[in-house]
Scaffold this motif. Structure first.
Motif, short mmCIF file in Angstrom:
data_model
loop_
_atom_site.label_atom_id
_atom_site.label_comp_id
_atom_site.label_asym_id
_atom_site.label_seq_id
_atom_site.Cartn_x
_atom_site.Cartn_y
_atom_site.Cartn_z
N THR A 1 0.89 -1.09 0.01
CA THR A 1 -0.01 -0.18 0.03
C THR A 1 0.90 1.25 0.01
OG1 THR A 1 -1.81 -1.12 1.18
CG2 THR A 1 -1.95 1.30 1.29
N MET A 2 1.63 1.03 0.86
CA MET A 2 2.70 2.40 0.95
C MET A 2 3.46 2.57 -0.41
SD MET A 2 2.23 3.79 3.53
CE MET A 2 3.43 5.19 3.22
N SER A 3 3.94 1.56 -1.11
CA SER A 3 4.57 1.54 -2.67
C SER A 3 3.53 2.33 -3.47
CB SER A 3 4.89 0.12 -3.07
OG SER A 3 5.97 -0.51 -2.14
N LEU A 4 2.08 1.81 -3.45
CA LEU A 4 1.16 2.52 -4.35
C LEU A 4 1.15 4.04 -4.08
CD1 LEU A 4 -1.47 -0.20 -4.12
CD2 LEU A 4 -0.04 0.24 -6.25
N GLU B 1 4.66 9.70 -7.70
CA GLU B 1 5.79 9.75 -8.67
C GLU B 1 4.94 10.29 -9.97
OE1 GLU B 1 9.39 7.04 -9.54
OE2 GLU B 1 7.70 5.81 -9.60
N GLU B 2 3.83 9.23 -10.26
CA GLU B 2 3.17 9.52 -11.57
C GLU B 2 2.55 10.92 -11.55
OE1 GLU B 2 1.41 7.93 -14.81
OE2 GLU B 2 2.64 7.08 -13.35
N GLN B 3 2.55 11.76 -10.70
CA GLN B 3 2.24 13.02 -10.85
C GLN B 3 3.37 13.80 -11.38
OE1 GLN B 3 0.48 14.56 -7.26
NE2 GLN B 3 -0.81 12.96 -6.86
N VAL B 4 4.60 13.40 -11.07
CA VAL B 4 5.72 14.12 -11.36
C VAL B 4 6.17 13.71 -12.73
CG1 VAL B 4 8.08 14.80 -10.89
CG2 VAL B 4 6.19 14.65 -9.18
N THR B 5 6.37 12.30 -12.92
CA THR B 5 6.83 11.82 -14.13
C THR B 5 5.67 10.65 -14.37
OG1 THR B 5 9.06 12.15 -13.06
CG2 THR B 5 9.00 10.59 -14.95
N PRO B 6 5.08 11.03 -15.39
CA PRO B 6 3.92 10.10 -15.69
C PRO B 6 4.41 9.00 -16.59
CG PRO B 6 3.37 12.28 -16.24
CD PRO B 6 4.60 12.36 -15.83
N ILE B 7 4.05 7.83 -16.18
CA ILE B 7 4.31 6.52 -16.89
C ILE B 7 3.14 5.63 -17.18
CG2 ILE B 7 6.80 6.75 -16.24
CD1 ILE B 7 6.34 4.43 -14.53
N GLY B 8 2.12 5.96 -16.76
CA GLY B 8 0.84 5.09 -16.66
C GLY B 8 0.58 4.46 -18.08
#
Length: 166
Positions: free
Chosen positions: A131-134, A140-147
């Motif tokens: 959960t903490m990793s998520l 991180e996704e907000q700064v460097t999106p990779i989704g």
């Protein structure tokens, strides 16, 4: 988290039960080392893996396990379960014919059992780290999106094997 199952979550629970059985056997008059040897020999005789050892990435050492055990030691939490874990790690090369590194799924239950945590609840503990990793990934996704790149790579590498949608 989506990969949770017998390997990701079950390993901690399996390790907890293994360590608890070794400690219980030692309480009946054997040494932890002898009881660990017997337990690992039983696993080997049934062609079963030894929970809490081996890792596909951390082949020489698992720094997470080492850090947790060092921290537990600093708190005075080195008890019979962490000693049983060390005995298991020590006997694996002799019985399985190769060294398998202690992994974090071995260290976590050893420390928690020594702290009085119930073995039956162990399967849920890795969910906390996941959960903490998520949460970290969301930041991180907000700064460097990779989704989109991840979804594209997954679509290319993984074939759907379920029923055909109607």
């Amino acid at each position: 988290m989506l990969g949770a199952g017998s390997v990701i979550l079950g390993s901690s629970e399996d390790t907890a039960h293994l360590l608890a059985s070794i400690v219980a056997a030692a309480a009946d008059g054997g040494s932890i080392e002898a009881c660990a040897r017997t337990a690992v020999q039983e696993l080997r005789s049934t062609h079963s893996p030894v929970p809490g050892v081996g890792h596909p990435l951390h082949r020489e050492r698992d720094p997470r396990a080492e850090a947790l055990l060092a921290y537990a030691e600093s708190l005075g939490l080195r008890g019979p379960h962490t000693r049983a874990l060390a005995a298991v790690v020590d006997v694996v090369p002799e019985i399985y014919g190769r060294r398998l590194v202690l992994n974090v799924s071995g260290a976590i239950p050893a420390v928690l059992l020594d702290a009085g945590f119930p073995a039956r609840a162990m399967k849920g503990i890795p969910l906390i780290g996941g959960t903490m990793s998520l949460v970290a990934h969301l930041l991180e996704e907000q700064v460097t999106p990779i989704g989109f790149a991840l979804a594209d790579a997954a679509e290319k590498e993984v074939d759907y094997s379920g029923p055909t949608p109607s």
